[in-house]
Design an enzyme around this catalytic site. Structure first.
Site, PDB file in Angstrom:
ATOM      1  N   LYS B  93       0.893  -1.577   0.504  1.00  0.00           N
ATOM      2  CA  LYS B  93      -0.338   0.004   0.477  1.00  0.00           C
ATOM      3  C   LYS B  93       1.183   1.170  -0.297  1.00  0.00           C
ATOM      4  CE  LYS B  93      -3.818   1.850   2.422  1.00  0.00           C
ATOM      5  NZ  LYS B  93      -4.984   1.816   3.520  1.00  0.00           N
ATOM      6  N   SER B 168      -9.518   1.432   2.723  1.00  0.00           N
ATOM      7  CA  SER B 168      -9.205   2.238   1.866  1.00  0.00           C
ATOM      8  C   SER B 168      -7.790   1.650   1.319  1.00  0.00           C
ATOM      9  CB  SER B 168      -8.137   3.197   3.291  1.00  0.00           C
ATOM     10  OG  SER B 168      -7.457   2.684   4.008  1.00  0.00           O
ATOM     11  N   SER B 192      -9.975  -1.070   7.077  1.00  0.00           N
ATOM     12  CA  SER B 192      -9.819  -0.405   5.524  1.00  0.00           C
ATOM     13  C   SER B 192      -9.142  -2.102   4.930  1.00  0.00           C
ATOM     14  CB  SER B 192      -8.479   0.365   5.377  1.00  0.00           C
ATOM     15  OG  SER B 192      -9.357   2.069   6.060  1.00  0.00           O
TER      16      SER B 192
END
Lengths: 98, 529
Positions: B93, B168, B192
């Site tokens: 990420k 996210s 997330s």
């Protein structure tokens, strides 16, 4: 609970160091009040006798050995600076005039 | 061999890739090139990646091949001789910093930022032989549930390109679902990892708070943030967590506890895995079947519960009575912590800088132009909740309710071994559908965020489709009980091994390489018009 006025929103933006446009301030006034409405559910819940929780794992006093190790070299620490002079970050003048 | 042009190897699970590499069926470089080719052909339409480090990844793959050929003989004698992820492509990420590489956290304010150091988990992955391919798109500073709040534009869902992948960690989830990598790292502050895993039909685990070091993870809400794995099956996710978990002296909240070999604990045999649920007590919290839950999602969850019961688990309906307070509590605590964490973006030391007349002017201009709308909203909320006169009414109150939320779980785990619940009340929603109403977006995480408030581990595993889109089943465990959650996920896989939906690939994969297909940003603009 409180309702935020436009002046409140401007004050909070100042505290948060956010430069916002008039349009953003106007939109945030509506949105923040709508979100604050969702918080009202909490007010009715009795919590006088409840201790607050700041973290969930029961670790205390995590210490490391008191030995020095190399830090990031100055040039690497300054590599991302928008403006530098010698070994320093440059900022606009803060104290006094001449 | 020409495996670099063979898309079939990208369809393998990571543990199958590891076996293939050890047996010399293909090289790490060929495996990498097959993935890079997909990324080159498809990222315009999928937009899962914010940066790809082709050169760095090739060097790692070549090094892995050298180690594989040198130690090949030894590997046959015992798999322990080689590091577990040797030659396996992994995505990070875009908030996991790596030395000399971009990490933007989806924010304009970090455009061009190159980290001078590696996150602890990046070091762990490298030691384990992983080939880090690049960074994946995300909601700015991990604030969001759709990946639409990325400064670089949204990510599409490979199951339906006009829908969000969740967030996210939507880029990581989409990349794994679309076979761009077999494994990816995400972070989970309120859902997330688990929510995008549910929406993309992948496996995602949020470990116990403290299980994985946060050193080098760009911070959102420090008492809630936790790093975790994505994979296309439970074993792969377990393998990745096993590599990154454990004490790190650079993060004093990382726990000095033994990390089990999660993947090795899992039964290879389906019958054995299915039988492992016999006699387990699974709690079904009635509050998690929330108003607004889609009937198709509820149906899949009830079927999954039925399948586990039929396999011998005992299902116990129970109550987590303070669940209804979770959303409000979370949306005080997380923004409060975020407002403090994001104070570091001052335009002086690194990141975007916009000059004003004085220092205050610098801050206002830099932060006003560098942060997006959702980040500004949360910083405003958090600043307000912490400000003089409101601290007791909001922040302190929320911390007390957090105690009650945690107590609900403590009481439940006196009765049951784990909880079973939906991950998300809905399937993937259309791009743009929740952007105009922040509260509607916040409700996406209503079934996941109480788990972060209590610091517990949770896993989302695919449990079928509703309206052709994936549904996620969530298991929630006691602190440090990730092993049980992986075991339950593996058991559920075994129980449903012959289900038809298990053999389906994401519906819109063929469109990803279509030159006439619009990019996600264009789809979003069209949806909002």
């Amino acid at each position: 609970m409180a309702t935020l006025s436009r002046a409140d929103v401007e004050h909070v933006a100042h505290l948060a160091r956010l430069g916002l446009t008039d349009e953003e301030l106007g939109r945030l006034e509506g949105q923040l009040n709508h979100i604050l409405d969702q918080y009202e559910i909490l007010a009715a819940l009795p919590t006088d006798e409840i201790a607050p929780t700041a973290q969930t794992i029961e670790l205390e006093n995590i210490l490391r050995a008191d030995v020095t190790t190399p830090s990031l070299p100055v040039d690497e620490a300054l590599a991302g600076a928008p403006d530098r002079a010698r070994d320093l970050f440059v900022v606009p003048q803060i104290i006094g005039g001449d | 061999m020409t495996a670099g042009q063979d898309p079939a190897i990208t369809r393998l699970r990571a543990h199958e890739m590891a076996a293939g590499l050890r047996e010399g069926r293909f090289t790490a470089l060929a495996l990498l090139e097959a993935h890079l080719e997909l990324i080159r052909d498809e990222n315009r339409v999928l937009h899962a990646w914010s940066s790809v480090d082709e050169d760095g990844a090739r060097q790692a793959a070549v090094a892995a091949d050298r180690q594989l050929s040198k130690e090949g003989g030894r590997a046959i004698q015992g798999p322990a001789a080689l590091p577990p992820l040797l030659g396996i492509p992994v995505a990070l990420k875009d908030l996991v910093v790596t030395r000399g590489q971009p990490s933007t956290a989806g924010s304009r304010i970090l455009k061009g930022f190159l980290s001078p150091y590696d996150a602890h988990i990046a070091e762990r992955l490298r030691e384990a032989g992983a080939v880090v391919v690049g960074k994946t798109n995300m909601d700015e500073f991990a604030m969001g549930s759709s990946t639409e709040h990325s400064a670089w534009g949204p990510t599409a869902n490979p199951w339906a390109l006009d829908r969000v992948p969740g967030g996210s960690s939507g880029g990581s989830a989409a990349a794994v679902a679309a076979f761009h990598v077999p494994l990816a790292i995400g972070t989970d502050t309120g859902g997330s990892i688990r929510q995008p895993a549910a929406l993309t039909g992948t496996v995602g685990m949020k470990p116990t708070y403290g299980r994985v070091s946060r050193y080098g993870i760009i911070a959102f809400a420090s008492s809630l943030d936790q790093v975790g794995p994505f994979g296309r099956d439970v074993r792969d996710a377990a393998m990745l967590l096993g590599v990154v978990a454990g004490r790190d002296e650079h993060d004093s909240t990382s726990a000095p506890m033994q990390v089990p070999d999660y993947a090795a604990e899992l039964p290879a045999d389906d019958d054995e895995a299915a039988a492992s649920v016999k006699g387990l007590r699974l709690g079904l919290p009635r509050e998690y079947f929330v108003p607004g839950m889609e009937p198709g999602v509820e149906a899949r969850i009830r079927e999954a519960v039925g399948a586990l019961e039929a396999a011998g688990a005992e299902i116990v309906e129970l109550s987590l009575p303070h669940s209804e307070y979770g959303l409000a509590t979370y949306y005080i605590i997380a923004p409060a912590e975020a407002s403090a964490n994001l104070a570091r973006y001052d335009g002086i030391r690194y990141g975007q800088s916009v000059r004003g007349e004085d220092v205050l002017g610098n801050y206002l201009a830099t932060r006003g132009s560098g942060f997006g709308a959702e980040v500004k909203r949360r910083v405003m909320l958090g600043t307000y909740a912490l400000s003089a006169g409101y601290y007791d009414a909001y922040y302190l109150k929320a911390q007390k309710v957090r105690t009650l939320l945690k107590r609900d779980f403590d009481l439940a785990f006196k009765q049951v071994d784990a909880l079973i619940a939906p991950t998300s009340p809905t399937v993937a929603f259309p791009l743009g559908a929740r952007l105009a109403d922040p509260v509607a977006m916040y409700l996406s995480d209503v079934c996941t965020l109480p788990v972060n408030m209590a610091g517990l581990p949770g896993i989302s595993v695919p449990c079928g489709l509703s309206e052709g889109l994936p549904v996620g089943l969530q298991f929630i465990g006691r602190a440090w009980d990730e092993s049980r959650l992986f075991g339950l996920g593996r058991a559920y896989e075994a129980i449903t091994a012959s289900a038809e939906w298990r053999s389906l690939e994401p519906t819109d994969l063929p469109a990803l390489s279509d030159p006439s297909a619009p990019a996600p940003a264009e789809r979003l603009a069209a949806a909002r018009a």
